[in-house]
Design an enzyme around this catalytic site. Structure first.
Site, PDB file in Angstrom:
ATOM      1  N   CYS A  38     -17.054 -10.687  39.138  1.00  8.44           N
ATOM      2  CA  CYS A  38     -18.220 -11.389  38.335  1.00  8.44           C
ATOM      3  C   CYS A  38     -17.666 -12.481  37.351  1.00  8.44           C
ATOM      4  O   CYS A  38     -16.781 -12.621  36.708  1.00  8.44           O
ATOM      5  CB  CYS A  38     -18.772 -10.311  37.437  1.00  8.44           C
ATOM      6  SG  CYS A  38     -19.995 -10.722  36.290  1.00  8.44           S
ATOM      7  N   CYS A  71     -26.137  -6.627  37.780  1.00  7.75           N
ATOM      8  CA  CYS A  71     -25.630  -7.597  36.839  1.00  7.75           C
ATOM      9  C   CYS A  71     -26.283  -8.990  37.391  1.00  7.75           C
ATOM     10  O   CYS A  71     -26.579  -9.399  38.374  1.00  7.75           O
ATOM     11  CB  CYS A  71     -24.156  -7.807  37.447  1.00  7.75           C
ATOM     12  SG  CYS A  71     -23.636  -9.364  36.567  1.00  7.75           S
ATOM     13  N   ASP A  84       0.886   4.377  -2.604  1.00  7.47           N
ATOM     14  CA  ASP A  84       0.667   5.759  -2.134  1.00  7.47           C
ATOM     15  C   ASP A  84       1.826   6.626  -2.626  1.00  7.47           C
ATOM     16  O   ASP A  84       1.650   7.868  -2.986  1.00  7.47           O
ATOM     17  CB  ASP A  84       0.580   5.920  -0.569  1.00  7.47           C
ATOM     18  CG  ASP A  84      -0.480   5.130   0.011  1.00  7.47           C
ATOM     19  OD1 ASP A  84      -1.495   4.783  -0.776  1.00  7.47           O
ATOM     20  OD2 ASP A  84      -0.490   4.986   1.197  1.00  7.47           O
ATOM     21  N   ASP A 122       0.751  -1.282  -0.005  1.00  6.78           N
ATOM     22  CA  ASP A 122      -0.096   0.155  -0.023  1.00  6.78           C
ATOM     23  C   ASP A 122       0.835   1.289  -0.034  1.00  6.78           C
ATOM     24  O   ASP A 122       0.608   2.194  -0.558  1.00  6.78           O
ATOM     25  CB  ASP A 122      -0.733  -0.034   1.331  1.00  6.78           C
ATOM     26  CG  ASP A 122      -1.885  -1.095   1.340  1.00  6.78           C
ATOM     27  OD1 ASP A 122      -1.787  -1.964   0.373  1.00  6.78           O
ATOM     28  OD2 ASP A 122      -2.814  -1.243   2.083  1.00  6.78           O
ATOM     29  N   LYS A 158     -26.263 -14.803  -7.755  1.00  8.81           N
ATOM     30  CA  LYS A 158     -27.348 -13.596  -7.782  1.00  8.81           C
ATOM     31  C   LYS A 158     -26.962 -12.581  -6.499  1.00  8.81           C
ATOM     32  O   LYS A 158     -27.355 -13.016  -5.509  1.00  8.81           O
ATOM     33  CB  LYS A 158     -28.552 -13.710  -7.909  1.00  8.81           C
ATOM     34  CG  LYS A 158     -29.563 -12.816  -7.941  1.00  8.81           C
ATOM     35  CD  LYS A 158     -31.035 -13.111  -8.233  1.00  8.81           C
ATOM     36  CE  LYS A 158     -31.794 -11.919  -8.503  1.00  8.81           C
ATOM     37  NZ  LYS A 158     -32.087 -10.773  -7.630  1.00  8.81           N
TER      38      LYS A 158
HETATM   39  S1  IVH Z   1     -28.783  -9.826 -15.313  1.00  8.45           S
HETATM   40  C1  IVH Z   1     -31.844  -8.671 -17.819  1.00  8.45           C
HETATM   41  N1  IVH Z   1     -27.261 -11.347 -13.337  1.00  8.45           N
HETATM   42  O1  IVH Z   1     -30.996  -8.960  -9.854  1.00  8.45           O
HETATM   43  C2  IVH Z   1     -31.112  -9.249 -16.808  1.00  8.45           C
HETATM   44  N2  IVH Z   1     -28.677  -9.564 -12.671  1.00  8.45           N
HETATM   45  O2  IVH Z   1     -33.770  -9.391  -9.982  1.00  8.45           O
HETATM   46  C3  IVH Z   1     -30.365  -8.401 -16.052  1.00  8.45           C
HETATM   47  N3  IVH Z   1     -28.716  -9.247 -10.231  1.00  8.45           N
HETATM   48  O3  IVH Z   1     -31.761  -5.999 -11.506  1.00  8.45           O
HETATM   49  C4  IVH Z   1     -29.914  -8.499 -14.945  1.00  8.45           C
HETATM   50  N4  IVH Z   1     -27.007 -10.583  -9.915  1.00  8.45           N
HETATM   51  O4  IVH Z   1     -29.731  -6.001  -9.768  1.00  8.45           O
HETATM   52  C5  IVH Z   1     -28.159 -10.194 -13.638  1.00  8.45           C
HETATM   53  N5  IVH Z   1     -25.604 -12.150 -11.992  1.00  8.45           N
HETATM   54  C6  IVH Z   1     -26.655 -11.325 -12.348  1.00  8.45           C
HETATM   55  C7  IVH Z   1     -27.023 -10.831 -11.285  1.00  8.45           C
HETATM   56  C8  IVH Z   1     -28.227  -9.734 -11.343  1.00  8.45           C
HETATM   57  C9  IVH Z   1     -27.728  -9.912  -9.164  1.00  8.45           C
HETATM   58  C10 IVH Z   1     -29.564  -8.347  -9.752  1.00  8.45           C
HETATM   59  C11 IVH Z   1     -29.891  -7.141 -10.767  1.00  8.45           C
HETATM   60  C12 IVH Z   1     -31.043  -7.236 -11.441  1.00  8.45           C
HETATM   61  C13 IVH Z   1     -31.691  -8.239 -10.336  1.00  8.45           C
HETATM   62  C14 IVH Z   1     -33.052  -8.680 -10.875  1.00  8.45           C
END
Ligand code: IVH
Length: 761
Positions: free
Chosen positions: A434, A410, A39, A35, A117
């Site tokens: 305690c 306590c 910097d 780091d 997701k």
């Molecule tokens: S694709 C048309 N890929 O989930 C497809 N979305 O419920 C557009 N999200 O608005 C999204 N991980 O915020 C996609 N690997 C992923 C994702 C993802 C999270 C979220 C995103 C989206 C929401 C939809």
């Protein structure tokens, strides 16, 4: 003087280096340099740009936090709508999705890309000619908010694309999020500051990004995964979704390393199960898996309906939040006496784990959320973090509930519970009377990173305290094999092993011991810094608050202080006689920055020139500074209070007495140095300091001495090194005239074989 072209080339080179290292750090999570080195490069570029503002480019790494706070976010229309995804809640829904796709495409088996997701905030990044020109939120899908200034502060977002082959216009889409550990730290910080913390990482990400002041966004450790694209012009991203992800990586964008190509519905279900099993150990929150048809032409053929594309589905995991009822609210007592409210719950399954207790942090939190016994609450569990009560479902509150009050006594030892003004935490005043505090203190003492007493687990410690065998850590070393063997569930062999483990733990390091004794707010890092600074325990025990915190005289800068001390040291005989007021003499020296007002303030603090000399340059420069890393005024007070208590001193004496605890460490000086270490790296060298350095003079002096150097105040033929910081004064000229080696902190770090660490920031 280098020509302008050369300067401009150098700036470009520095920008390229910084982009490269930024990418290694934030995107690949694999830094190549320290780091401090980063910097240094950063500051070098900053200095060049200050001198030649025309060299400052919008994609310069120095331009991440630049924008001024705005009144409101401007609207941005998405040329390609940001759609949402259809959800599947079980395998059956997944099979139906796959059947539909196969039918539409007339294929037997489909290749999908599987991606975690993430639970954050969808963002669009616009790159034109490879340069980031805009960042926008999803908004309602058609119109979002312009968060360009905010997005630029995120380290994982490249300000310009790397490599080659990117389309002239490329809109990358992805999720901005906060890793769980960073979220927990942010929450603790907000709680400490008396703010209402964010409920979950998703809210924290959204709340941090949608800050009108980009400086606030910059202070939040947001990161991003890219998973899609919108507008693409003047080029392409490949023929498949996987091609696009691979191209993104090559262009320096961060893509989840969990993204995989899977085949057919079985491939999808296997992936969903495999990641599901690892969900608790990922360092970010996921709420499902997204499956996308890999072939981009097939995606186009499938198209979309209403709000969702047909080629993508999200297979969700069970939620991390569930509803249950509070049976009771009890108070637990921790190692430092902190009295923490805990909700005892009707057991509920939260994403595969039965939760029956949840923390409420502190009494203010209980009142803020107004949680009561009998309430229905939302509990949240994430990763390995302790489950917590997020909030109350007020509409389900039964009649006759009572607000919770802080117990006056306590619940374990009956001592008074005290809540210091301005503190969120209430504490049992019983100290080691305690049993709860004793148990926790012993658990901490025995823990792996403290004294590392193998085999002395929590249950055993509880028994030892409950049966009155152990009152303090020193008692542990008095027990023999028979004592342990007499305990429940202890065989002769485990008892022998335990005694051996205790025996082994006697040889430790000073840093571990300081950590083990359990001073409030002294964690491992601070214990290490204290050990390095004090070299031994007794000086630490004798230290006063002023040994940790230096207060200078307002209005004095390092240069003025240096000039003054040069005068004082060069001709001590010039110093004023006791009957001549110090202030007059100081003001008469004609040193820049040392007028009569400042002179008066110095004289108020230091009665005569001898006291002034003793305080040193660092005692003069304005502002309060820590002498030891991590020890501010609060921690300093904890340390002093801890060692002032006769009980603590007595326990330490017993722990160190050869016939009782017999604990010892190699020393003095470096805490973790082995006793037969090689000679200190700066042994026999004389060093002088000048200019602004990354730490206080006193601190560096201590460190240099620990490395074997002798530190003096003025440069002479005997000086081996002049350690020079920014704005070095006349000592630098003198050193150069005498041919003394001039080094900076970077070189000191190398000379000391890494034992000297430059302070970041
Ligand atoms: S694709 C048309 N890929 O989930 C497809 N979305 O419920 C557009 N999200 O608005 C999204 N991980 O915020 C996609 N690997 C992923 C994702 C993802 C999270 C979220 C995103 C989206 C929401 C939809």
């Amino acid at each position: 003087m280098a020509g302008f072209d050369a300067v401009s080339r150098h700036a470009e080179e520095l920008r390229a280096q910084l982009h490269h290292h930024n990418h290694r750090y934030y995107v690949l999570d694999d830094p190549e340099i320290t780091d401090a080195e980063y910097d240094r490069l950063f500051r070098e570029l900053q200095a060049l740009e200050t001198e030649h503002p025309e060299l400052r480019t919008p994609d310069s790494p120095t331009q991440r936090v630049g924008g001024a706070p705005s009144e409101r976010f401007a609207s941005i229309e998405h040329r390609v709508r940001m759609l949402s995804i259809e959800n599947a809640k079980d395998a059956q829904a997944m099979r139906a999705f796959d059947a539909r796709i196969r039918k539409d495409l007339g294929a037997d088996r489909i290749d999908y890309v599987a991606e975690p997701k993430l639970d954050g905030l969808a963002i669009s990044l616009l790159y034109e000619d490879g340069v980031l020109t805009r960042g926008a939120t999803r908004g309602d899908g058609s119109v979002g908010e312009d968060v360009s200034a905010q997005v630029r502060t995120i380290g994982a977002v490249p300000l310009r694309l790397q490599g080659e082959g990117w389309p002239r216009v490329l809109e990358v889409r992805g999720e901005v999020f906060l890793p769980i550990a960073d979220f927990e730290r942010l929450k603790a910080r907000m709680l400490d500051a008396g703010q209402t913390p964010f409920k979950n990482p998703r809210n924290a990400a959204a709340g941090s990004l949608r800050q009108l002041d980009p400086a606030v966004t910059a202070s939040r450790p947001l990161t991003m995964f890219c998973y899609g694209f919108g507008v693409v012009e003047g080029g392409d991203v490949g023929a498949t979704h996987m091609d696009a992800l691979t191209a993104f990586r090559g262009w320096g964008l961060r893509v989840s390393s969990e993204s995989r190509l899977v085949t057919g519905i079985e491939g999808c279900l296997d992936y969903h199960q495999a990641i599901g099993e690892r969900r608790d150990s990922l360092d970010y929150e996921i709420d499902g898996v997204v499956f996308k048809v890999n072939d981009l032409a097939a995606q186009e053929h499938l198209g979309f309906r209403a709000r969702n594309p047909i080629w993508v589905i999200a297979y969700k995991y069970p939620p991390r939040e569930e509803q249950t009822r509070v049976r009771a609210i009890e108070f637990q007592v921790g190692r430092t006496g902190a009295v923490t409210p805990v909700a005892r719950l009707e057991p509920v399954d939260v994403a595969g784990v039965t939760v029956s207790n949840a923390t409420l942090h502190n009494i203010d939190e209980v009142w803020r959320k107004d949680v009561r016994a009998g309430d229905t609450v939302i509990v949240r569990r994430a990763g390995d973090v302790i489950p917590e009560v997020v909030g109350v479902v007020e509409s389900l509150r039964p009649p006759g509930t009572e607000p919770v009050s802080l117990p006056a006594q306590c619940p374990v030892c009956g001592s008074d519970v005290i809540r210091a003004e301005g503190e969120a935490v209430a504490r049992c005043s019983g100290g080691l009377i305690c049993a709860a505090q004793r148990k926790e203190a012993l658990k901490h003492f025995a823990s792996r990173r403290a004294m590392d007493i193998d085999g002395l687990g929590d249950k055993l410690i509880e028994q030892l305290v409950d049966e009155n065998l152990v009152h303090d850590p020193a008692d542990l070393y008095r027990l023999g094999v028979e004592d342990f063997a007499a305990l429940e569930r202890m065989g002769a062999k485990s008892a022998r092993n335990l005694v051996e483990a205790l025996e082994r733990s006697r040889a430790t390091t000073l840093a571990r011991f300081i950590y083990a004794v359990g001073i409030r707010e002294v964690g491992e890092a601070t214990a290490g810094a204290l050990a390095a600074h004090f070299g031994d325990l007794r000086p630490l025990m004798a230290a006063r608050k002023s040994d940790f915190i230096r207060c200078g005289v307002a209005g004095i800068g390092p240069k003025t202080a240096e000039s003054l001390f040069e005068r004082l040291r060069a001709r001590p005989e010039d110093a004023p006689a006791a009957d001549r007021p110090l202030a007059d003499w100081l003001a008469g020296l004609g040193i820049r920055g040392l007028g009569s007002d400042t002179a008066k303030r110095i004289a108020e603090r230091y009665p005569d020139s001898a006291a002034l000399l003793e305080a040193g340059e660092d005692g003069l420069v304005g502002g309060a500074r820590s002498v030891v890393d991590g020890v501010g005024p609060v921690v300093a007070a904890h340390i002093v209070t801890f060692f002032a208590q006769p009980h603590n001193r007595a326990v330490i004496d017993k722990l160190l007495a050869p016939d009782v605890g017999g604990i010892h460490w190699p020393g003095p000086v470096a805490s973790d140095a082995s006793p037969n270490a090689e000679p200190a790296p700066l042994s026999g060298k004389t060093v002088v300091m000048t200019g602004t350095l990354s730490r206080s003079r006193d601190d560096i002096k201590q460190r240099l001495e620990a490395l074997g150097a002798k530190v003096t105040g003025s440069v002479s033929g005997k000086t081996d090194y002049l350690l020079a910081g920014d704005d070095a004064g006349s000592k630098l000229d003198k050193a150069q005239a005498l041919g003394v080696s001039v080094i900076d902190e970077q070189q000191l770090a190398i000379l000391s074989q890494g034992a000297y660490v430059i302070q970041a920031g």
